[in-house]
Design an enzyme around this catalytic site. Structure first.
Site, PDB file in Angstrom:
ATOM      1  N   LYS A 152      38.558  44.519  23.286  1.00 17.81           N
ATOM      2  CA  LYS A 152      37.922  43.961  24.486  1.00 17.81           C
ATOM      3  C   LYS A 152      37.044  45.019  25.186  1.00 17.81           C
ATOM      4  O   LYS A 152      35.937  44.728  25.647  1.00 17.81           O
ATOM      5  CB  LYS A 152      39.016  43.429  25.431  1.00 17.81           C
ATOM      6  CG  LYS A 152      38.564  43.056  26.819  1.00 17.81           C
ATOM      7  CD  LYS A 152      37.586  41.916  26.841  1.00 17.81           C
ATOM      8  CE  LYS A 152      37.063  41.695  28.246  1.00 17.81           C
ATOM      9  NZ  LYS A 152      35.932  40.799  28.320  1.00 17.81           N
ATOM     10  N   THR A 193      41.998  42.159  31.526  1.00 21.29           N
ATOM     11  CA  THR A 193      41.429  43.264  30.752  1.00 21.29           C
ATOM     12  C   THR A 193      42.014  44.566  31.290  1.00 21.29           C
ATOM     13  O   THR A 193      41.706  44.966  32.415  1.00 21.29           O
ATOM     14  CB  THR A 193      39.890  43.306  30.871  1.00 21.29           C
ATOM     15  OG1 THR A 193      39.361  42.050  30.461  1.00 21.29           O
ATOM     16  CG2 THR A 193      39.313  44.415  30.002  1.00 21.29           C
ATOM     17  N   LYS A 218      35.065  48.903  35.915  1.00 23.41           N
ATOM     18  CA  LYS A 218      36.458  49.179  35.492  1.00 23.41           C
ATOM     19  C   LYS A 218      36.553  49.233  33.964  1.00 23.41           C
ATOM     20  O   LYS A 218      37.174  50.120  33.387  1.00 23.41           O
ATOM     21  CB  LYS A 218      37.375  48.094  36.084  1.00 23.41           C
ATOM     22  CG  LYS A 218      38.825  48.103  35.666  1.00 23.41           C
ATOM     23  CD  LYS A 218      39.185  47.036  34.661  1.00 23.41           C
ATOM     24  CE  LYS A 218      38.858  45.620  35.041  1.00 23.41           C
ATOM     25  NZ  LYS A 218      39.197  44.618  34.047  1.00 23.41           N
TER      26      LYS A 218
HETATM   27  P1  NAP Z   1      38.871  38.121  40.225  1.00 24.38           P
HETATM   28  O1  NAP Z   1      38.157  36.868  40.514  1.00 24.38           O
HETATM   29  O2  NAP Z   1      38.524  39.363  40.972  1.00 24.38           O
HETATM   30  O3  NAP Z   1      40.454  37.838  40.351  1.00 24.38           O
HETATM   31  C1  NAP Z   1      41.358  38.893  40.240  1.00 24.38           C
HETATM   32  C2  NAP Z   1      42.783  38.423  40.478  1.00 24.38           C
HETATM   33  O4  NAP Z   1      43.621  39.589  40.598  1.00 24.38           O
HETATM   34  C3  NAP Z   1      42.981  37.622  41.770  1.00 24.38           C
HETATM   35  O5  NAP Z   1      43.980  36.657  41.565  1.00 24.38           O
HETATM   36  C4  NAP Z   1      43.455  38.700  42.736  1.00 24.38           C
HETATM   37  O6  NAP Z   1      44.199  38.184  43.823  1.00 24.38           O
HETATM   38  C5  NAP Z   1      44.347  39.489  41.838  1.00 24.38           C
HETATM   39  N1  NAP Z   1      44.638  40.843  42.343  1.00 24.38           N
HETATM   40  C6  NAP Z   1      43.788  41.876  42.474  1.00 24.38           C
HETATM   41  N2  NAP Z   1      44.444  42.969  42.934  1.00 24.38           N
HETATM   42  C7  NAP Z   1      45.733  42.588  43.129  1.00 24.38           C
HETATM   43  C8  NAP Z   1      46.901  43.258  43.582  1.00 24.38           C
HETATM   44  N3  NAP Z   1      46.879  44.550  43.938  1.00 24.38           N
HETATM   45  N4  NAP Z   1      48.060  42.542  43.655  1.00 24.38           N
HETATM   46  C9  NAP Z   1      48.112  41.247  43.301  1.00 24.38           C
HETATM   47  N5  NAP Z   1      47.037  40.559  42.858  1.00 24.38           N
HETATM   48  C10 NAP Z   1      45.859  41.231  42.763  1.00 24.38           C
HETATM   49  O7  NAP Z   1      38.726  38.537  38.677  1.00 24.38           O
HETATM   50  P2  NAP Z   1      38.351  37.621  37.421  1.00 24.38           P
HETATM   51  O8  NAP Z   1      36.881  37.605  37.257  1.00 24.38           O
HETATM   52  O9  NAP Z   1      39.130  36.362  37.464  1.00 24.38           O
HETATM   53  O10 NAP Z   1      38.890  38.567  36.236  1.00 24.38           O
HETATM   54  C11 NAP Z   1      40.268  38.675  35.930  1.00 24.38           C
HETATM   55  C12 NAP Z   1      40.413  39.587  34.721  1.00 24.38           C
HETATM   56  O11 NAP Z   1      39.695  39.050  33.611  1.00 24.38           O
HETATM   57  C13 NAP Z   1      39.830  41.001  34.919  1.00 24.38           C
HETATM   58  O12 NAP Z   1      40.622  41.915  34.231  1.00 24.38           O
HETATM   59  C14 NAP Z   1      38.448  40.900  34.312  1.00 24.38           C
HETATM   60  O13 NAP Z   1      37.978  42.167  33.875  1.00 24.38           O
HETATM   61  C15 NAP Z   1      38.708  39.965  33.158  1.00 24.38           C
HETATM   62  N6  NAP Z   1      37.559  39.151  32.726  1.00 24.38           N
HETATM   63  C16 NAP Z   1      36.709  38.585  33.645  1.00 24.38           C
HETATM   64  C17 NAP Z   1      35.630  37.845  33.202  1.00 24.38           C
HETATM   65  C18 NAP Z   1      34.641  37.212  34.166  1.00 24.38           C
HETATM   66  O14 NAP Z   1      33.542  36.884  33.707  1.00 24.38           O
HETATM   67  N7  NAP Z   1      34.935  37.022  35.424  1.00 24.38           N
HETATM   68  C19 NAP Z   1      35.432  37.652  31.834  1.00 24.38           C
HETATM   69  C20 NAP Z   1      36.323  38.208  30.924  1.00 24.38           C
HETATM   70  C21 NAP Z   1      37.396  38.960  31.385  1.00 24.38           C
HETATM   71  P3  NAP Z   1      43.442  37.702  45.195  1.00 24.38           P
HETATM   72  O15 NAP Z   1      42.951  36.307  44.928  1.00 24.38           O
HETATM   73  O16 NAP Z   1      44.505  37.793  46.219  1.00 24.38           O
HETATM   74  O17 NAP Z   1      42.331  38.704  45.428  1.00 24.38           O
END
Ligand code: NAP
Length: 287
Positions: free
Chosen positions: A170, A95, A239
């Site tokens: 989104k 997102t 965010k």
């Molecule tokens: P998450 O668990 O926090 O995972 C984030 C990912 O980004 C991890 O692989 C993290 O790596 C990586 N990352 C963060 N900063 C980085 C950097 N500077 N360089 C390289 N890698 C980096 O997030 P998530 O919940 O999976 O969500 C991922 C996306 O989907 C987001 O944009 C979120 O808004 C969206 N989303 C989430 C949900 C939900 O319910 N969780 C639903 C819909 C959409 P590390 O493992 O090394 O930290």
């Protein structure tokens, strides 16, 4: 089709696992290597950098935390762009804001490759169960060729046209979610202050016009006020509110409630709730 998956957080790990279970060969990379093991057990190949992923596969998917995280894996000598070439595709399912997507689109096309932004609605469980809603925009040709793969990740898939439309949709979706969840927390807190069992409010809400799966799922956790294990981390909701407000600024659309709700989520991050589920915002409301 050989797939690359970059960003193995809550969502990315579950989505990559579904692609492996569906039989796609998947090459993975994540900043923190401890995420690799369960996916290797399903047959994933680990690459040394985003560039190596892009060099090894036909289609690269990224599922990153923020626009800054997308930039971190996209750009530079070891980034995705460095490994892209003519005929490949890059789908960013993170997102992000439209500016980030437009920049990805422009630079991917410079490489002779195709681009889609494809953010998702649905959290940890829908990601695990492959029932996400996927909002795609960008190259129609890439959408058509990747549809069989997207169908292994989601149950509702929309094509919205030009890059930027999917990220805008989104963000509009998530400001509704953030607002609705805040209203639920406030209603439950008020009921409790009045000596009413908050579960009775959940019951009333569930039998009326605003009944919805999110209230049903999150309501009991908010009432219990114990742990809030992250399905959708609170820092990511803030965010999204921040990005929605920026989009509103650019388009001249006032977002009266969202501006206030964003301040509430900022306060929740300051209170140390950023890595908890976004329903932990109730802690700040209860205070
Ligand atoms: P998450 O668990 O926090 O995972 C984030 C990912 O980004 C991890 O692989 C993290 O790596 C990586 N990352 C963060 N900063 C980085 C950097 N500077 N360089 C390289 N890698 C980096 O997030 P998530 O919940 O999976 O969500 C991922 C996306 O989907 C987001 O944009 C979120 O808004 C969206 N989303 C989430 C949900 C939900 O319910 N969780 C639903 C819909 C959409 P590390 O493992 O090394 O930290």
């Amino acid at each position: 089709m050989k797939i690359g998956f970059i960003g193995l957080g809550i969502m990315g790990s579950a989505m990559a696992a579904n692609l492996l279970k569906a039989g796609f060969p998947v090459t993975i990379w994540n900043r923190s290597p401890e995420k690799y093991e369960p996916l290797q057990a399903l047959g994933a190949t680990v690459a040394g950098s985003p560039r190596e992923v892009a060099e090894a596969v036909d289609l690269i998917i990224a599922m990153m935390a923020t626009p800054e995280a997308v930039t971190a894996v996209r750009d530079g000598a070891d980034g995705i762009l460095a490994g892209l070439s003519v005929g490949k595709g890059f789908i960013d399912m993170s997102t992000v804001d439209a500016h980030t997507s437009h920049e990805s689109d422009r630079r991917v096309h410079e490489k002779g490759a195709l681009f889609l932004e494809a953010p998702v609605a649905g959290s940890r469980k829908p990601a695990e169960e492959a029932t996400l809603t996927i909002m795609a925009a960008g190259d129609r040709q890439l959408y058509d060729t990747s549809l069989p793969l997207l169908e292994k990740l989601g149950k509702k898939i929309l094509y919205l046209g030009q890059t930027g439309k999917a990220s805008a949709l989104k963000l509009a979706n998530n400001l509704v979610m953030g607002g609705a969840l805040t209203a639920l927390c406030e209603g439950l807190a008020l009921a409790e202050k009045c000596g009413i069992d908050p579960c009775q409010l959940l019951e009333v809400l569930d039998s009326g016009a605003v009944a919805n799966p999110m209230f049903r799922l999150k309501g009991p956790h908010i009432v219990a006020n114990g742990e809030f294990p992250a399905a959708f981390p609170l820092k990511h909701m803030q965010k999204d509110l921040r990005l929605a407000l920026r989009l509103a600024e650019e388009t001249g659309q006032p977002l009266f409630a969202t501006a206030t709700i964003n301040e509430l989520y900022k306060a929740a991050i300051a209170a140390g709730c950023g890595d908890e589920d976004f329903s932990a915002v109730s802690r700040v409301i209860r205070k």
